[in-house]
Design an enzyme around this catalytic site. Sequence first.
Site, short mmCIF file in Angstrom:
data_model
loop_
_atom_site.label_atom_id
_atom_site.label_comp_id
_atom_site.label_asym_id
_atom_site.label_seq_id
_atom_site.Cartn_x
_atom_site.Cartn_y
_atom_site.Cartn_z
N LYS A 290 11.14 24.38 12.20
CA LYS A 290 10.37 25.15 13.19
C LYS A 290 10.35 24.43 14.54
CE LYS A 290 7.68 27.41 9.58
NZ LYS A 290 6.51 27.30 8.69
N GLY B 70 2.07 34.17 4.93
CA GLY B 70 1.41 35.28 4.23
C GLY B 70 2.09 36.60 4.54
N ASP C 199 10.37 21.96 6.49
CA ASP C 199 10.02 23.29 7.01
C ASP C 199 9.50 23.17 8.45
OD1 ASP C 199 9.16 26.26 6.38
OD2 ASP C 199 7.37 25.31 7.19
N THR D 294 7.85 38.95 -0.76
CA THR D 294 6.53 39.02 -0.11
C THR D 294 6.65 39.57 1.32
OG1 THR D 294 5.94 37.10 -1.39
CG2 THR D 294 4.48 37.64 0.42
N1 HSE Z 1 6.09 27.48 3.43
C1 HSE Z 1 5.67 27.84 4.74
C2 HSE Z 1 4.28 27.29 5.01
C3 HSE Z 1 5.70 29.34 4.88
O1 HSE Z 1 3.65 26.77 4.07
O2 HSE Z 1 3.80 27.33 6.13
C4 HSE Z 1 5.70 29.84 6.29
O3 HSE Z 1 6.83 29.44 7.00
#
Ligand code: HSE
Length: 404
Positions: A200, A297, A196, A11
């Site tokens: 970050k 995205g 996730d 993507t």
């Molecule tokens: N899996 C992540 C989210 C994608 O849902 O934000 C972007 O880092």
Amino acid sequence: MIKTAILGYGTIGSGAAEVLEINKKAIAERVGEEISLKYILDRKDVSGDKREALVTTDFEKIVNDDEVKIVIETMGGTGAAYTFVKAALEAGKSVATSNKALVAKYGTELMEIAKAKNASFLYEASVGGGIPIIRPLYDALCADEVEEISGIMNGTTNFILTKMAKEGSDFSEVLKEAQSLGFAEADPTDDVEGYDAGRKISILTSIVSGKQVNFEGVHMEGITKITAEDMKYALVLDRAIKLVATSKKTDKGYYAVVSPVMLPDSHPLYPVNGVFNAIFVKGNVLGDSMFYGSGAGMLPTASAVIADVVNIAKNLGKHIPYDWSKEELKLLNYEDMTRKFFVRASGEVKEREKEITELFGDVAFVEAAGIKGEFGFVTEEMSEKDFAGKYDKLNNKITRIRLG
Ligand code: HSE
């Protein structure tokens, strides 16, 4: 002409190729020369794809091609992506990546290699997708001491929590819907367990502290235990439940935590809904600011990746110092953080009021319409450690959620 290669034609990789094509002219004007794509590394069958001729399965061809100055890594993970990025940097090429797992785990090492080679390792897309946050922290906010970063940094969980709040549905139901719409991964563990967002916030904490943060040291709780009933209580309290990743600077050091938090309607993150991300930054001289936009995205993330490519192209032969040192930042124990807590317990307020106030001190009781046989209460501010001790002793408890 500056030649690039994309590693991983999924993507984000195909989005990066698309952005280079759509904005070719504007990018060439900004850089002073054209940026073109010479290779795409991917193993899948791309027959019929308009870029089929660029696709190779041979990384050696890319790393040994002196014409390729910039490598765009959009493979994800820390296996082959790490091996290839390291080899590309060692060969003197610069790298732009969207891969937060790679940056959180190997960022320090990769930045050092880039520096030694007068190349750059940039990673704007790794946090907040298309939202500019890394470059603002290094450049626009370089006169500030950043005291707090709190963000909704995961679109999947924000989509789920928003739907749960709006529709009164349960977590597992909305997760299935999010998966069928393509908003959640088939294996959503990293998103729903907060890993996730943890990666970050560890990257952002490394940036503002200037030291390496080990992502495993961030206290991470996900949203899997949040229920439709919790959402009803949040509504009564004029609050929204959000998965918030926070980094706080204190006199003693930094805290970094990811957990569901009930935010008041006055908080800037309160109205951030759906797949959108937002990152609130408090600087000691700037005060409050917020960065809002598409956190994931294809094209939004590719926009950030290609912005890094443009930055590198304008600085070829120089190291762009978006680095932190290899000295480890030992995070403070999150159990010493203080805040208020919301608790749900079984029974009736009038029967349990005495027991609860003896245990927690002054609390504000809450009842939600349509929820029977239980009640909620909000504590005064106390440390996580104190709260955990009291909560442990509480009989017939249902759940607890932090207040923000
Ligand atoms: N899996 C992540 C989210 C994608 O849902 O934000 C972007 O880092």
